[in-house]
Design an enzyme around this catalytic site. Structure first.
Site, PDB file in Angstrom:
ATOM      1  N   ASN A 118      -8.004 -10.251  -1.680  1.00 58.71           N
ATOM      2  CA  ASN A 118      -8.300 -11.610  -1.380  1.00 58.71           C
ATOM      3  C   ASN A 118      -8.917 -12.480  -2.295  1.00 58.71           C
ATOM      4  O   ASN A 118      -8.595 -13.853  -2.422  1.00 58.71           O
ATOM      5  CB  ASN A 118      -9.257 -11.780  -0.005  1.00 58.71           C
ATOM      6  CG  ASN A 118      -8.614 -10.929   1.045  1.00 58.71           C
ATOM      7  OD1 ASN A 118      -7.750 -11.560   1.441  1.00 58.71           O
ATOM      8  ND2 ASN A 118      -9.523  -9.959   1.675  1.00 58.71           N
ATOM      9  N   THR A 119      -9.396 -12.069  -3.551  1.00 50.24           N
ATOM     10  CA  THR A 119     -10.140 -12.799  -4.435  1.00 50.24           C
ATOM     11  C   THR A 119      -9.382 -12.479  -5.889  1.00 50.24           C
ATOM     12  O   THR A 119      -9.092 -13.377  -6.754  1.00 50.24           O
ATOM     13  CB  THR A 119     -11.370 -13.039  -4.655  1.00 50.24           C
ATOM     14  OG1 THR A 119     -11.942 -11.580  -4.789  1.00 50.24           O
ATOM     15  CG2 THR A 119     -11.845 -13.284  -3.218  1.00 50.24           C
ATOM     16  N   ALA A 176      -2.298  -3.009   4.495  1.00 51.79           N
ATOM     17  CA  ALA A 176      -1.870  -2.124   3.518  1.00 51.79           C
ATOM     18  C   ALA A 176      -2.851  -1.772   2.621  1.00 51.79           C
ATOM     19  O   ALA A 176      -2.890  -0.516   2.233  1.00 51.79           O
ATOM     20  CB  ALA A 176      -0.818  -2.992   2.502  1.00 51.79           C
ATOM     21  N   ASP A 177      -3.907  -2.286   2.388  1.00 54.64           N
ATOM     22  CA  ASP A 177      -5.063  -1.781   1.611  1.00 54.64           C
ATOM     23  C   ASP A 177      -5.727  -0.730   2.355  1.00 54.64           C
ATOM     24  O   ASP A 177      -6.006   0.176   1.837  1.00 54.64           O
ATOM     25  CB  ASP A 177      -6.160  -3.004   0.967  1.00 54.64           C
ATOM     26  CG  ASP A 177      -6.818  -3.768   2.401  1.00 54.64           C
ATOM     27  OD1 ASP A 177      -6.113  -3.582   3.515  1.00 54.64           O
ATOM     28  OD2 ASP A 177      -7.488  -4.442   2.150  1.00 54.64           O
ATOM     29  N   TYR A 215      -2.898   3.927  14.368  1.00 53.38           N
ATOM     30  CA  TYR A 215      -3.240   2.580  14.854  1.00 53.38           C
ATOM     31  C   TYR A 215      -2.160   2.135  16.021  1.00 53.38           C
ATOM     32  O   TYR A 215      -1.103   2.866  15.887  1.00 53.38           O
ATOM     33  CB  TYR A 215      -2.738   1.407  13.693  1.00 53.38           C
ATOM     34  CG  TYR A 215      -3.573   0.338  13.382  1.00 53.38           C
ATOM     35  CD1 TYR A 215      -4.980   0.615  13.563  1.00 53.38           C
ATOM     36  CD2 TYR A 215      -3.302  -0.765  13.123  1.00 53.38           C
ATOM     37  CE1 TYR A 215      -5.967  -0.387  13.344  1.00 53.38           C
ATOM     38  CE2 TYR A 215      -4.285  -1.876  13.156  1.00 53.38           C
ATOM     39  CZ  TYR A 215      -5.451  -1.769  13.259  1.00 53.38           C
ATOM     40  OH  TYR A 215      -6.463  -2.668  13.001  1.00 53.38           O
ATOM     41  N   ASP A 234      -3.117  -3.927  -7.325  1.00 50.58           N
ATOM     42  CA  ASP A 234      -3.857  -3.906  -6.039  1.00 50.58           C
ATOM     43  C   ASP A 234      -4.021  -5.518  -5.922  1.00 50.58           C
ATOM     44  O   ASP A 234      -4.951  -5.973  -6.757  1.00 50.58           O
ATOM     45  CB  ASP A 234      -4.978  -3.117  -6.186  1.00 50.58           C
ATOM     46  CG  ASP A 234      -6.063  -3.484  -4.958  1.00 50.58           C
ATOM     47  OD1 ASP A 234      -5.657  -3.962  -4.017  1.00 50.58           O
ATOM     48  OD2 ASP A 234      -7.138  -3.088  -4.973  1.00 50.58           O
ATOM     49  N   LEU A 282      -6.537  -9.818  -8.338  1.00 53.67           N
ATOM     50  CA  LEU A 282      -5.242  -8.679  -8.753  1.00 53.67           C
ATOM     51  C   LEU A 282      -6.108  -7.681  -9.849  1.00 53.67           C
ATOM     52  O   LEU A 282      -6.439  -8.238 -10.541  1.00 53.67           O
ATOM     53  CB  LEU A 282      -4.268  -9.575  -9.224  1.00 53.67           C
ATOM     54  CG  LEU A 282      -3.026  -8.390  -9.491  1.00 53.67           C
ATOM     55  CD1 LEU A 282      -1.699  -9.152  -9.434  1.00 53.67           C
ATOM     56  CD2 LEU A 282      -3.174  -8.146 -10.820  1.00 53.67           C
ATOM     57  N   THR A 335     -14.281  -8.785   0.516  1.00 46.62           N
ATOM     58  CA  THR A 335     -14.367 -10.239   1.386  1.00 46.62           C
ATOM     59  C   THR A 335     -14.537  -9.738   3.034  1.00 46.62           C
ATOM     60  O   THR A 335     -15.447 -10.385   3.482  1.00 46.62           O
ATOM     61  CB  THR A 335     -13.178 -10.767   1.267  1.00 46.62           C
ATOM     62  OG1 THR A 335     -12.716 -11.006  -0.277  1.00 46.62           O
ATOM     63  CG2 THR A 335     -13.175 -12.142   1.846  1.00 46.62           C
TER      64      THR A 335
END
Length: 258
Positions: free
Chosen positions: A10-11, A104-105, A96, A7, A13, A136
């Site tokens: 943004n900050t 994706a998350d 959507y 996974d 892994l 984030t």
């Protein structure tokens, strides 16, 4: 048959290795690194792992970060595979407007939440599900009882809110405060304002989904900052830190069964 789930946020892994890709499985090893330290994985933590037979990853940090991770995966003879949102997968349909543009998350968390609720219902009628990711950014997504993603909210996380205020307001540089009902200083006002903005979005979508489906939703909260906000959410909820990994396990198991 061991399986590696990755996974990339943004900050950080985060990774987990499982004996086999079965929903609800417990990891046999796991870890996390900040994105700037990705290039140390193949000579560090991953050298202690038994070679996985397969991997599946979720990435929201962009192609450059993905390529760096794939270089580290050359430690083993496995093909890197990454989740791409689709119209339907693993029991969840994607409402959507443009399914492939869903993060994706968010897609993986929805699938993890669906399997979490199905497992808990044990054959009883399923309830709608509210899937909250707090990191984030913050997302609040709605699933109906049939596993159809109806849509969701996106708003800035607490850190982005504070940085926006600091950059747009002269002289506003204060330490983080406490969440209070009636803040009486700037630090507490900022922290309380950000927290209540997030919890207000959660509670509003909870009402929308309850009205739409005629029953109160199961509310699942995940994400790196979920534990900070969850105590102030006024609807019944559950903190599930492994929701994205649960989704990756469910996706992999579904693909093996095809």
């Amino acid at each position: 048959m061991s399986f590696l789930a990755i996974d990339i946020g943004n900050t950080r892994l985060k990774w987990a290795q499982y004996a086999s890709p079965q929903p609800g499985a417990a990891p046999i090893a796991h870890g996390a690194v900040f994105l700037e330290n990705i290039d140390e994985l193949a000579e560090g933590e991953w050298t202690r792992l038994a070679p996985p037979a397969s991997m599946l990853g979720c990435n929201v940090a962009g192609d450059a970060v993905r390529r760096r991770v794939e270089e580290q995966l050359e430690l083993w003879d496995i093909a890197p595979r990454w989740v791409v949102p689709s119209a339907h997968d693993a029991g969840v349909s994607n409402g959507y407007d443009h399914p492939a543009r869903l993060g994706a998350d968010r897609w993986v968390a929805l699938i993890g939440a669906r399997h979490h609720v199905l497992e808990r219902s044990r054959g009883a009628p399923t309830r709608p599900t509210l899937v909250v990711m707090i990191g984030t950014a913050v997302t609040v997504a709605a699933l109906d009882p049939q596993g159809h993603f109806l849509g969701g909210l996106i708003l800035p996380g607490h850190g982005i809110m504070l940085r926006a205020l600091e950059s747009g307001t002269a002289g506003l540089h204060v330490p983080t405060g406490e969440v209070r009902a009636f803040p009486s200083n700037t630090s507490d006002g900022l922290t309380s304002g950000g927290t209540y903005a997030i919890t207000g979005a959660i509670e509003r979508m909870h009402r929308h989904l309850s009205t739409r489906c005629g029953s109160k939703p199961v509310t699942l909260i995940t994400g790196g900052a979920g534990w900070k906000v969850a105590p102030f959410v006024d609807v019944e909820h559950e903190l599930v830190e492994s929701l994205i990994f649960d989704g990756l396990l469910a996706l992999q198991a579904h693909r093996l069964a095809l």
